[in-house]
Design a protein around this motif. Structure first.
Motif, PDB file in Angstrom:
ATOM      1  N   THR A   1      48.871  30.083  32.420  1.00  0.00           N
ATOM      2  CA  THR A   1      49.293  31.342  31.804  1.00  0.00           C
ATOM      3  C   THR A   1      48.453  32.528  32.275  1.00  0.00           C
ATOM      4  O   THR A   1      48.971  33.631  32.422  1.00  0.00           O
ATOM      5  CB  THR A   1      49.244  31.239  30.269  1.00  0.00           C
ATOM      6  N   SER A   2      47.173  32.320  32.538  1.00  0.00           N
ATOM      7  CA  SER A   2      46.302  33.412  32.979  1.00  0.00           C
ATOM      8  C   SER A   2      46.663  33.876  34.381  1.00  0.00           C
ATOM      9  O   SER A   2      46.817  35.076  34.631  1.00  0.00           O
ATOM     10  CB  SER A   2      44.840  32.968  32.945  1.00  0.00           C
ATOM     11  N   GLY A   3      46.787  32.939  35.312  1.00  0.00           N
ATOM     12  CA  GLY A   3      47.163  33.292  36.673  1.00  0.00           C
ATOM     13  C   GLY A   3      48.533  33.940  36.721  1.00  0.00           C
ATOM     14  O   GLY A   3      48.753  34.921  37.442  1.00  0.00           O
ATOM     15  N   ASN A   4      49.453  33.402  35.925  1.00  0.00           N
ATOM     16  CA  ASN A   4      50.803  33.964  35.897  1.00  0.00           C
ATOM     17  C   ASN A   4      50.818  35.373  35.318  1.00  0.00           C
ATOM     18  O   ASN A   4      51.558  36.235  35.791  1.00  0.00           O
ATOM     19  CB  ASN A   4      51.749  33.046  35.126  1.00  0.00           C
ATOM     20  N   LEU A   5      49.987  35.627  34.308  1.00  0.00           N
ATOM     21  CA  LEU A   5      49.893  36.985  33.746  1.00  0.00           C
ATOM     22  C   LEU A   5      49.396  37.952  34.813  1.00  0.00           C
ATOM     23  O   LEU A   5      49.925  39.062  34.953  1.00  0.00           O
ATOM     24  CB  LEU A   5      48.958  37.023  32.537  1.00  0.00           C
ATOM     25  N   LEU A   6      48.384  37.545  35.575  1.00  0.00           N
ATOM     26  CA  LEU A   6      47.861  38.425  36.626  1.00  0.00           C
ATOM     27  C   LEU A   6      48.922  38.700  37.686  1.00  0.00           C
ATOM     28  O   LEU A   6      49.069  39.835  38.146  1.00  0.00           O
ATOM     29  CB  LEU A   6      46.599  37.824  37.252  1.00  0.00           C
ATOM     30  N   VAL A   7      49.672  37.678  38.056  1.00  0.00           N
ATOM     31  CA  VAL A   7      50.736  37.860  39.047  1.00  0.00           C
ATOM     32  C   VAL A   7      51.782  38.835  38.521  1.00  0.00           C
ATOM     33  O   VAL A   7      52.171  39.785  39.210  1.00  0.00           O
ATOM     34  CB  VAL A   7      51.388  36.506  39.424  1.00  0.00           C
ATOM     35  N   GLU A   8      52.238  38.630  37.291  1.00  0.00           N
ATOM     36  CA  GLU A   8      53.228  39.526  36.694  1.00  0.00           C
ATOM     37  C   GLU A   8      52.693  40.954  36.607  1.00  0.00           C
ATOM     38  O   GLU A   8      53.426  41.914  36.892  1.00  0.00           O
ATOM     39  CB  GLU A   8      53.620  39.031  35.305  1.00  0.00           C
ATOM     40  N   SER A   9      51.437  41.099  36.244  1.00  0.00           N
ATOM     41  CA  SER A   9      50.839  42.423  36.080  1.00  0.00           C
ATOM     42  C   SER A   9      50.716  43.154  37.409  1.00  0.00           C
ATOM     43  O   SER A   9      51.016  44.343  37.510  1.00  0.00           O
ATOM     44  CB  SER A   9      49.459  42.304  35.421  1.00  0.00           C
ATOM     45  N   LEU A  10      50.261  42.464  38.438  1.00  0.00           N
ATOM     46  CA  LEU A  10      50.091  43.138  39.729  1.00  0.00           C
ATOM     47  C   LEU A  10      51.432  43.519  40.334  1.00  0.00           C
ATOM     48  O   LEU A  10      51.575  44.589  40.929  1.00  0.00           O
ATOM     49  CB  LEU A  10      49.235  42.303  40.687  1.00  0.00           C
ATOM     50  N   ILE A  11      52.428  42.679  40.163  1.00  0.00           N
ATOM     51  CA  ILE A  11      53.764  43.002  40.672  1.00  0.00           C
ATOM     52  C   ILE A  11      54.344  44.187  39.895  1.00  0.00           C
ATOM     53  O   ILE A  11      54.922  45.109  40.489  1.00  0.00           O
ATOM     54  CB  ILE A  11      54.684  41.770  40.617  1.00  0.00           C
ATOM     55  N   ALA A  12      54.162  44.196  38.578  1.00  0.00           N
ATOM     56  CA  ALA A  12      54.655  45.302  37.753  1.00  0.00           C
ATOM     57  C   ALA A  12      53.999  46.629  38.140  1.00  0.00           C
ATOM     58  O   ALA A  12      54.608  47.693  38.012  1.00  0.00           O
ATOM     59  CB  ALA A  12      54.424  45.013  36.270  1.00  0.00           C
ATOM     60  N   ALA A  13      52.762  46.559  38.645  1.00  0.00           N
ATOM     61  CA  ALA A  13      52.047  47.760  39.069  1.00  0.00           C
ATOM     62  C   ALA A  13      52.417  48.175  40.496  1.00  0.00           C
ATOM     63  O   ALA A  13      51.887  49.159  41.011  1.00  0.00           O
ATOM     64  CB  ALA A  13      50.537  47.536  38.961  1.00  0.00           C
ATOM     65  N   GLY A  14      53.314  47.413  41.140  1.00  0.00           N
ATOM     66  CA  GLY A  14      53.770  47.781  42.466  1.00  0.00           C
ATOM     67  C   GLY A  14      53.009  47.162  43.615  1.00  0.00           C
ATOM     68  O   GLY A  14      53.199  47.541  44.772  1.00  0.00           O
ATOM     69  N   HIS A  15      52.149  46.193  43.319  1.00  0.00           N
ATOM     70  CA  HIS A  15      51.379  45.529  44.373  1.00  0.00           C
ATOM     71  C   HIS A  15      52.112  44.287  44.874  1.00  0.00           C
ATOM     72  O   HIS A  15      53.090  43.836  44.267  1.00  0.00           O
ATOM     73  CB  HIS A  15      49.986  45.155  43.858  1.00  0.00           C
ATOM     74  N   GLU A  16      51.621  43.743  45.968  1.00  0.00           N
ATOM     75  CA  GLU A  16      52.243  42.575  46.585  1.00  0.00           C
ATOM     76  C   GLU A  16      51.370  41.344  46.377  1.00  0.00           C
ATOM     77  O   GLU A  16      50.171  41.374  46.666  1.00  0.00           O
ATOM     78  CB  GLU A  16      52.396  42.831  48.087  1.00  0.00           C
ATOM     79  N   LEU A  17      51.964  40.260  45.912  1.00  0.00           N
ATOM     80  CA  LEU A  17      51.257  38.980  45.811  1.00  0.00           C
ATOM     81  C   LEU A  17      51.295  38.314  47.182  1.00  0.00           C
ATOM     82  O   LEU A  17      52.369  38.002  47.691  1.00  0.00           O
ATOM     83  CB  LEU A  17      51.897  38.073  44.762  1.00  0.00           C
ATOM     84  N   VAL A  18      50.125  38.096  47.765  1.00  0.00           N
ATOM     85  CA  VAL A  18      50.038  37.440  49.063  1.00  0.00           C
ATOM     86  C   VAL A  18      50.057  35.928  48.885  1.00  0.00           C
ATOM     87  O   VAL A  18      50.755  35.212  49.592  1.00  0.00           O
ATOM     88  CB  VAL A  18      48.756  37.867  49.812  1.00  0.00           C
ATOM     89  N   GLU A  19      49.275  35.452  47.901  1.00  0.00           N
ATOM     90  CA  GLU A  19      49.181  34.012  47.670  1.00  0.00           C
ATOM     91  C   GLU A  19      48.598  33.764  46.289  1.00  0.00           C
ATOM     92  O   GLU A  19      47.809  34.549  45.792  1.00  0.00           O
ATOM     93  CB  GLU A  19      48.293  33.369  48.743  1.00  0.00           C
ATOM     94  N   LYS A  20      49.000  32.650  45.692  1.00  0.00           N
ATOM     95  CA  LYS A  20      48.444  32.211  44.411  1.00  0.00           C
ATOM     96  C   LYS A  20      48.093  30.742  44.544  1.00  0.00           C
ATOM     97  O   LYS A  20      48.899  29.951  45.033  1.00  0.00           O
ATOM     98  CB  LYS A  20      49.456  32.402  43.283  1.00  0.00           C
ATOM     99  N   LYS A  21      46.873  30.400  44.130  1.00  0.00           N
ATOM    100  CA  LYS A  21      46.427  29.012  44.197  1.00  0.00           C
ATOM    101  C   LYS A  21      45.727  28.636  42.903  1.00  0.00           C
ATOM    102  O   LYS A  21      45.228  29.483  42.173  1.00  0.00           O
ATOM    103  CB  LYS A  21      45.441  28.799  45.355  1.00  0.00           C
ATOM    104  N   ILE A  22      45.661  27.327  42.670  1.00  0.00           N
ATOM    105  CA  ILE A  22      44.871  26.756  41.577  1.00  0.00           C
ATOM    106  C   ILE A  22      43.925  25.746  42.209  1.00  0.00           C
ATOM    107  O   ILE A  22      44.337  24.956  43.065  1.00  0.00           O
ATOM    108  CB  ILE A  22      45.768  26.050  40.545  1.00  0.00           C
TER     109      ILE A  22
END
Length: 175
Positions: free
Chosen positions: A20-41
């Motif tokens: 949930t934490s990583g997903n919140l950050l992804v949603e937040s950065l995309i909502a702010a207009g940024h690009e997600l390059v990669e997400k890992k755990i």
């Protein structure tokens, strides 16, 4: 101005369905207009965290790294130990401000947060506690503004590799 951001969740128990934490950050950065390059755990291991972050720091495709988890005091919490040696400069105020803002929500328990930030190879890195609320606090209260080129008098966009030629001016005075 859109930034290229990577998100790393440090946890021995989370997977893509429970992150949930990583997903919140992804949603937040995309909502702010940024690009997600990669997400890992990855598991809470100094060398695994450092290896993933080092690859992103060396990449011209990543301008910001958001790391959630591993910043507490338990035996396995090792994100600060993994990241501090990689920083060219530590963002002292990030951890201080995060704890100050967090005090309103969790009181003196905020002293157990070892949130840290730094610059490494012109990449901004923010290490945030693993709770979803802590990620929301860090993003909404600090990071979102600092990754916005319009934020005055200073922001980190001016220090990031891809954009430093475009906006190389120092911070404005507070006037």
């Amino acid at each position: 101005m859109s930034l290229k951001i990577a998100v790393l969740t440090v946890s021995d128990t989370r997977d893509e369905d429970t992150d949930t934490s990583g997903n919140l950050l992804v949603e937040s950065l995309i909502a702010a207009g940024h690009e997600l390059v990669e997400k890992k755990i990855t598991t809470d291991d100094i060398y695994k965290v450092r290896a993933i972050a080092s690859q992103w720091i060396a990449s011209t495709e990543v301008e910001v790294i958001l790391i959630t988890g591993g910043t507490g005091f338990s035996g396995r919490d090792s994100t600060p130990e993994a990241m501090l040696p990689l920083f060219d400069k530590q963002i002292e105020g990030f951890g201080e401000l995060f704890r100050q803002i967090s005090y309103n929500d969790i009181g003196t328990s905020t002293i157990q947060s070892r949130a840290v930030g730094g610059l490494a190879n012109h990449t901004a890195v923010f290490c945030i506690p693993g709770s979803t609320n802590a990620c929301r606090t860090a993003w909404d209260g600090i990071i979102k503004q600092q990754l916005d080129a319009r934020h005055k008098p200073c922001n980190f966009v001016k220090l990031i590799t891809v954009h430093r030629d475009l906006v190389a001016a120092d911070c404005e005075t507070r006037g």
